[in-house]
Design an enzyme around this catalytic site. Sequence first.
Site, PDB file in Angstrom:
ATOM      1  CG  HIS A   1      -2.369  -1.092   1.715  1.00 47.72           C
ATOM      2  ND1 HIS A   1      -2.301  -1.838   2.874  1.00 47.72           N
ATOM      3  CD2 HIS A   1      -3.627  -0.597   1.660  1.00 47.72           C
ATOM      4  CE1 HIS A   1      -3.467  -1.801   3.482  1.00 47.72           C
ATOM      5  NE2 HIS A   1      -4.296  -1.046   2.774  1.00 47.72           N
TER       6      HIS A   1
ATOM      7  CG  HIS B   1      -6.340   2.500  -0.572  1.00 46.80           C
ATOM      8  ND1 HIS B   1      -7.204   1.494  -0.935  1.00 46.80           N
ATOM      9  CD2 HIS B   1      -6.001   2.265   0.722  1.00 46.80           C
ATOM     10  CE1 HIS B   1      -7.380   0.682   0.095  1.00 46.80           C
ATOM     11  NE2 HIS B   1      -6.666   1.124   1.122  1.00 46.80           N
TER      12      HIS B   1
HETATM   13  P1  AMP Z   1      -7.158  -1.211   4.016  1.00 47.57           P
HETATM   14  O1  AMP Z   1      -8.557  -1.162   4.563  1.00 47.57           O
HETATM   15  O2  AMP Z   1      -6.580   0.151   3.772  1.00 47.57           O
HETATM   16  O3  AMP Z   1      -6.251  -2.101   4.848  1.00 47.57           O
HETATM   17  O4  AMP Z   1      -7.295  -1.802   2.569  1.00 47.57           O
HETATM   18  C1  AMP Z   1      -7.183  -3.150   2.263  1.00 47.57           C
HETATM   19  C2  AMP Z   1      -7.629  -3.241   0.837  1.00 47.57           C
HETATM   20  O5  AMP Z   1      -7.119  -4.443   0.290  1.00 47.57           O
HETATM   21  C3  AMP Z   1      -9.162  -3.284   0.653  1.00 47.57           C
HETATM   22  O6  AMP Z   1      -9.564  -2.187  -0.123  1.00 47.57           O
HETATM   23  C4  AMP Z   1      -9.390  -4.629  -0.053  1.00 47.57           C
HETATM   24  O7  AMP Z   1     -10.378  -4.535  -1.056  1.00 47.57           O
HETATM   25  C5  AMP Z   1      -8.040  -4.918  -0.640  1.00 47.57           C
HETATM   26  N1  AMP Z   1      -7.748  -6.341  -0.816  1.00 47.57           N
HETATM   27  C6  AMP Z   1      -7.824  -7.315   0.110  1.00 47.57           C
HETATM   28  N2  AMP Z   1      -7.426  -8.489  -0.413  1.00 47.57           N
HETATM   29  C7  AMP Z   1      -7.079  -8.246  -1.698  1.00 47.57           C
HETATM   30  C8  AMP Z   1      -6.593  -9.058  -2.763  1.00 47.57           C
HETATM   31  N3  AMP Z   1      -6.364 -10.354  -2.612  1.00 47.57           N
HETATM   32  N4  AMP Z   1      -6.348  -8.456  -3.961  1.00 47.57           N
HETATM   33  C9  AMP Z   1      -6.581  -7.137  -4.129  1.00 47.57           C
HETATM   34  N5  AMP Z   1      -7.032  -6.324  -3.158  1.00 47.57           N
HETATM   35  C10 AMP Z   1      -7.289  -6.876  -1.967  1.00 47.57           C
END
Ligand code: AMP
Length: 141
Positions: A101, A103
Amino acid sequence: MSHEDCIFCKIIDQELPSAKVYEDEHVYAFLDLSQVTKGHTLVIPKTHTKDIYNTSDDVAAELFARVPKIARAIKETYKPDGINLLNNNEKAAGQAVFHYHIHILPRYGTADGFQPSWVTHEDDYTQQDLQQIAAEINKHI
Ligand code: AMP
Ligand code: ZN
């Protein structure tokens, strides 16, 4: 291809709720629950891929091609002062969800909750050092 036990695959398949910003054949974009800044959006490929290392050229091309228009939409909607793109790969780099993903982080002023910071070392490297490092990496491409 959906991946068992992957929360982002479940979001794509609508088994889990999300605030969808955009969707097409290849890509799904939705609000990050944490909303580090207002409009903080995640852009993910519909094909499950763990991280940058495991992402094919085709999946990357489809994914990255959608990012500018989503960024422009966020800019138009909330008029942020700027936007940072961030992608964490592996635990050590802060990856918590192992479905690739990107951001999109709109920035508002100087104390908006997101603080990228890094220490520069340009005095420690000669032009020759830089050439050597570049050549070492290039050998593996
Ligand atoms: P990362 O640390 O780059 O793997 O980011 C994972 C991101 O996913 C974090 O910023 C979380 O807040 C976000 N996240 C986790 N679960 C969900 C969800 N169900 N819906 C939206 N965002 C999520
Ligand atoms: Zn997945």
